[in-house]
Structure formats: structure tokens, C-alpha cells
Design an enzyme around this catalytic site. Sequence first.
Site, PDB file in Angstrom:
ATOM      1  N   ARG A  13      51.301  36.873  31.465  1.00  0.00           N
ATOM      2  CA  ARG A  13      50.231  36.073  30.842  1.00  0.00           C
ATOM      3  C   ARG A  13      50.181  36.333  29.334  1.00  0.00           C
ATOM      4  NH1 ARG A  13      45.986  36.519  27.433  1.00  0.00           N
ATOM      5  NH2 ARG A  13      45.513  38.551  28.348  1.00  0.00           N
ATOM      6  N   CYS A 238      48.138  36.292  20.632  1.00  0.00           N
ATOM      7  CA  CYS A 238      47.162  35.283  21.007  1.00  0.00           C
ATOM      8  C   CYS A 238      47.292  34.121  20.043  1.00  0.00           C
ATOM      9  CB  CYS A 238      45.754  35.863  20.947  1.00  0.00           C
ATOM     10  SG  CYS A 238      44.511  34.623  21.309  1.00  0.00           S
ATOM     11  N   ASN A 247      51.868  42.656  22.749  1.00  0.00           N
ATOM     12  CA  ASN A 247      51.163  43.779  23.379  1.00  0.00           C
ATOM     13  C   ASN A 247      52.052  45.003  23.259  1.00  0.00           C
ATOM     14  OD1 ASN A 247      50.390  41.229  25.159  1.00  0.00           O
ATOM     15  ND2 ASN A 247      48.773  42.734  25.375  1.00  0.00           N
TER      16      ASN A 247
HETATM   17  P1  HMG Z   1      36.574  22.961  24.466  1.00  0.00           P
HETATM   18  O1  HMG Z   1      37.448  21.957  23.783  1.00  0.00           O
HETATM   19  O2  HMG Z   1      35.373  23.452  23.735  1.00  0.00           O
HETATM   20  O3  HMG Z   1      36.088  22.523  25.897  1.00  0.00           O
HETATM   21  O4  HMG Z   1      37.476  24.205  24.902  1.00  0.00           O
HETATM   22  P2  HMG Z   1      35.859  21.194  26.639  1.00  0.00           P
HETATM   23  O5  HMG Z   1      35.008  21.552  27.807  1.00  0.00           O
HETATM   24  O6  HMG Z   1      35.385  20.133  25.676  1.00  0.00           O
HETATM   25  O7  HMG Z   1      37.307  20.807  27.176  1.00  0.00           O
HETATM   26  C1  HMG Z   1      38.363  20.327  26.365  1.00  0.00           C
HETATM   27  C2  HMG Z   1      39.452  19.786  27.259  1.00  0.00           C
HETATM   28  O8  HMG Z   1      40.020  20.832  28.042  1.00  0.00           O
HETATM   29  C3  HMG Z   1      38.926  18.743  28.245  1.00  0.00           C
HETATM   30  O9  HMG Z   1      40.020  17.873  28.530  1.00  0.00           O
HETATM   31  C4  HMG Z   1      38.664  19.580  29.473  1.00  0.00           C
HETATM   32  O10 HMG Z   1      38.715  18.849  30.651  1.00  0.00           O
HETATM   33  C5  HMG Z   1      39.804  20.583  29.443  1.00  0.00           C
HETATM   34  P3  HMG Z   1      40.066  16.393  27.890  1.00  0.00           P
HETATM   35  O11 HMG Z   1      38.801  15.745  28.356  1.00  0.00           O
HETATM   36  O12 HMG Z   1      40.097  16.592  26.394  1.00  0.00           O
HETATM   37  O13 HMG Z   1      41.324  15.817  28.453  1.00  0.00           O
HETATM   38  N1  HMG Z   1      39.465  21.861  30.046  1.00  0.00           N
HETATM   39  C6  HMG Z   1      40.282  22.523  30.903  1.00  0.00           C
HETATM   40  N2  HMG Z   1      41.487  22.224  31.394  1.00  0.00           N
HETATM   41  C7  HMG Z   1      42.035  23.114  32.245  1.00  0.00           C
HETATM   42  N3  HMG Z   1      41.455  24.274  32.589  1.00  0.00           N
HETATM   43  C8  HMG Z   1      40.251  24.608  32.095  1.00  0.00           C
HETATM   44  C9  HMG Z   1      39.622  23.703  31.225  1.00  0.00           C
HETATM   45  N4  HMG Z   1      38.432  23.728  30.569  1.00  0.00           N
HETATM   46  C10 HMG Z   1      38.359  22.606  29.862  1.00  0.00           C
HETATM   47  N5  HMG Z   1      39.695  25.760  32.451  1.00  0.00           N
HETATM   48  C11 HMG Z   1      38.004  26.038  26.335  1.00  0.00           C
HETATM   49  C12 HMG Z   1      36.916  25.304  25.598  1.00  0.00           C
HETATM   50  C13 HMG Z   1      37.415  27.337  26.853  1.00  0.00           C
HETATM   51  C14 HMG Z   1      38.484  25.189  27.504  1.00  0.00           C
HETATM   52  C15 HMG Z   1      39.161  26.300  25.355  1.00  0.00           C
HETATM   53  O14 HMG Z   1      38.645  26.899  24.212  1.00  0.00           O
HETATM   54  C16 HMG Z   1      40.233  27.195  25.929  1.00  0.00           C
HETATM   55  O15 HMG Z   1      40.929  26.839  26.866  1.00  0.00           O
HETATM   56  N6  HMG Z   1      40.401  28.411  25.351  1.00  0.00           N
HETATM   57  C17 HMG Z   1      41.335  29.394  25.855  1.00  0.00           C
HETATM   58  C18 HMG Z   1      42.085  30.034  24.705  1.00  0.00           C
HETATM   59  C19 HMG Z   1      43.033  31.046  25.269  1.00  0.00           C
HETATM   60  O16 HMG Z   1      43.511  30.924  26.384  1.00  0.00           O
HETATM   61  N7  HMG Z   1      43.355  32.092  24.477  1.00  0.00           N
HETATM   62  C20 HMG Z   1      44.260  33.103  24.891  1.00  0.00           C
HETATM   63  C21 HMG Z   1      43.710  33.996  25.957  1.00  0.00           C
HETATM   64  S1  HMG Z   1      42.568  35.208  25.327  1.00  0.00           S
HETATM   65  C22 HMG Z   1      43.580  36.494  24.736  1.00  0.00           C
HETATM   66  O17 HMG Z   1      44.776  36.343  24.679  1.00  0.00           O
HETATM   67  C23 HMG Z   1      42.936  37.798  24.373  1.00  0.00           C
HETATM   68  C24 HMG Z   1      43.174  38.888  25.415  1.00  0.00           C
HETATM   69  O18 HMG Z   1      44.564  39.116  25.632  1.00  0.00           O
HETATM   70  C25 HMG Z   1      42.501  40.193  24.951  1.00  0.00           C
HETATM   71  C26 HMG Z   1      42.883  40.592  23.525  1.00  0.00           C
HETATM   72  O19 HMG Z   1      44.087  40.750  23.230  1.00  0.00           O
HETATM   73  O20 HMG Z   1      41.957  40.745  22.727  1.00  0.00           O
HETATM   74  C27 HMG Z   1      42.555  38.506  26.779  1.00  0.00           C
HETATM   75 MG    MG Z   2      45.813  40.337  24.404  1.00  0.00          MG
END
Ligand code: HMG
Ligand code: MG
Length: 285
Positions: A13, A238, A247
Site C-alpha cells: 500500500r 504520499c 518508508n
Molecule cells: P473529496 O473530493 O473531498 O470527496 O475527496 P468527495 O466525497 O467529493 O468525492 C470525490 C470523488 O471521489 C467522487 O467521485 C466520489 O464518489 C469519489 P466523482 O463524483 O467525482 O466521480 N469517492 C470515492 N471513490 C472511491 N472510494 C472512496 C471514495 N470516496 C469518494 N472511498 C477523499 C475526499 C477522502 C475521497 C479524498 O481526499 C481521498 O481519497 N483521499 C485519500 C488520499 C490518500 O489516499 N492519501 C494517501 C494515503 S495516506 C498516507 O499515505 C499517510 C500514511 O502512510 C501515514 C503517514 O505516512 O503519515 C497512512
Molecule cells: Mg506513510
Amino acid sequence: MTESVEIFEVGPRDGLQNEKRQIPTAEKIALVDLLSTAGFRRIEVASFVSPKWVPQMADSAEVLAGIRRAPGISYAALTPNMRGYDGAKAALADEIAVFASASEGFSQANLNCSVAESIARFLPILEAAKADGIPVRGYISCVTDCPFDGPTRPDAVAALAVTLLDLGCYEVSLGDTIGRATPETLTAMLREVTARVPAAKLAGHYHDTGGRACDNIEASLDFGLRMFDAAVGGLGGCPYAPGAQGNVATEAAMDRLDALGFSTGLDRGIIDRAAALARSMRGPA
Ligand code: HMG
Ligand code: MG
């Protein structure tokens, strides 16, 4: 007797999510299947986020459907909202993770909402997961530094860790998202967090941008942490944290822990093969 430390493999992931080349599902499955023979108890393999935000994770359901599940291993998935939760549940993820930030700037960049709004989105996830018997892990990003807001206050991390545990997360993983922590800044943060949360409920999730991830693991051991996230081959980053690189490599974390007399129970030969496989999955830089 050597004390054990658990490594939570997050390569499929966190390692792969930032890769530019769209990696075929079969390659992801092959990596997970190899990792499943290495001795891990938990492997993060999927992320049910918006495919517009993170295209690399769009085939998460197919990955979970295609892997050969080994008994005793929990296959984990990220879930930012109820839509993600429903996807992870349908794909039979064994556990899920919600992810918040200790800083507002990164929360906006990563989740398009404030920290408080992200917590409000997690409430129904935690309720549903409890009813469904699915364990939930909590991540906190930017535990010492944020690419947008600068240094993070240790008390903000401690307060968020308490909130996530109170909501029902079984463990909180502390993310140095951009790999800028030093043993000094990390120590200041851990002092505050471990004053409010038992170390047994904490994991270290350190990116290695600054080359200090292993030093930071070592500093965390002094606070009683015995759980660390790592990614084979040191892949990762990220997409919403400018400058975030890989990582800490699982193999590097193992070496440091071995040298300090801790046992991870992992098969080094398989880890080396998985690291080579993970690196071969990278596209051209
Ligand atoms: P948004 O644009 O504010 O939300 O995004 P929305 O509700 O308006 O949705 C936008 C579009 O995404 C819509 O589709 C939704 O249906 C769809 P459209 O109508 O435009 O065709 N949608 C989804 N599709 C699939 N699965 C879902 C989903 N939710 C909405 N679950 C949202 C808000 C949270 C969705 C967006 O900001 C997002 O997906 N963010 C994730 C970012 C991410 O994955 N970052 C990396 C992981 S975190 C990380 O790496 C840190 C970590 O490793 C720890 C560290 O290192 O610190 C964990
Ligand atoms: Mg991370």
C-alpha cells in the site's frame, strides 16, 4: 532471551501508492503472496480511497480477491470514509485503517477536510466496524513536521492519539510522513504521547527521506514501542506530501533491530527477494 519487535509490512500500500507506473494487479498480488511467506502477522495491501486521488490503488478490491490468504495474517486496507469502508468490507479486508493528520495543512491536502471533519467521518466507520467485528487501526500523519504548516506540536499528536483510541482504534501508528523527524524531535513528541497513551498501543511509521528512520526506530524503542511499519525495498511516499519519499525499508529496519538484539521473526531470504521484486515494479524515475 531476545525481545521481539513486530514489523507491519505496508509496502503493497504505502510502498506502491506513489509509483507513477500503473502496476498490473497480478504484480501486486505476486508481491503480497511472497510477503505472506515471510513471517508477517499484518500486511497492508489495499486502499479504498478515491481513484481520482490515488489511481495506483484503484484495483484494491481485485488485489484482495486475488491474493492467496495465509492463515494467521491480517490483510489490511485504508478507508477514508464510509464508501471506502463498504469497499473494504465487501473485499473482505481483515482489518482497516482510518488516517488523520496532526496538522491542518496536510489534512486539507490529503483528505480535503479539516482534522475535526476527518474525525467526524471516522465515527460511522468505527461504529460499523465494531458491529462487523473488523479491527480498526488509526494513523496520525505529520507527527513532527508538516510540509505545509512546519513543525507539529507534540500535544496535538497526543490529543489526536487519545481521540483515535477513545473512538475504538486498537492501535495508533505515528507517521513521520515526510521523513523529517530527528531522534530529538521524535523524542519530544513521544514523551508527550506516551504520557497519555500506553506504548503498547503505538506503532512507529517512519519515512526515510532524511535517512534517519532507523535512528528514529531506535529512539522509539527507548519509549517502549515494539511495533514499526516498513516497506520492502524502501518504496513509498504520499502523493499529497511534497518531498515524501520511501518508508523505511523492511530489510534496513530488520538489520537495525537485529543489531540491537531484537528479533522480528522474519525470513531474511524472503524479505530480500520481496525487496528486489518491489524495486523491479518501479517504473522509470
Ligand atoms: P473529496 O473530493 O473531498 O470527496 O475527496 P468527495 O466525497 O467529493 O468525492 C470525490 C470523488 O471521489 C467522487 O467521485 C466520489 O464518489 C469519489 P466523482 O463524483 O467525482 O466521480 N469517492 C470515492 N471513490 C472511491 N472510494 C472512496 C471514495 N470516496 C469518494 N472511498 C477523499 C475526499 C477522502 C475521497 C479524498 O481526499 C481521498 O481519497 N483521499 C485519500 C488520499 C490518500 O489516499 N492519501 C494517501 C494515503 S495516506 C498516507 O499515505 C499517510 C500514511 O502512510 C501515514 C503517514 O505516512 O503519515 C497512512
Ligand atoms: Mg506513510
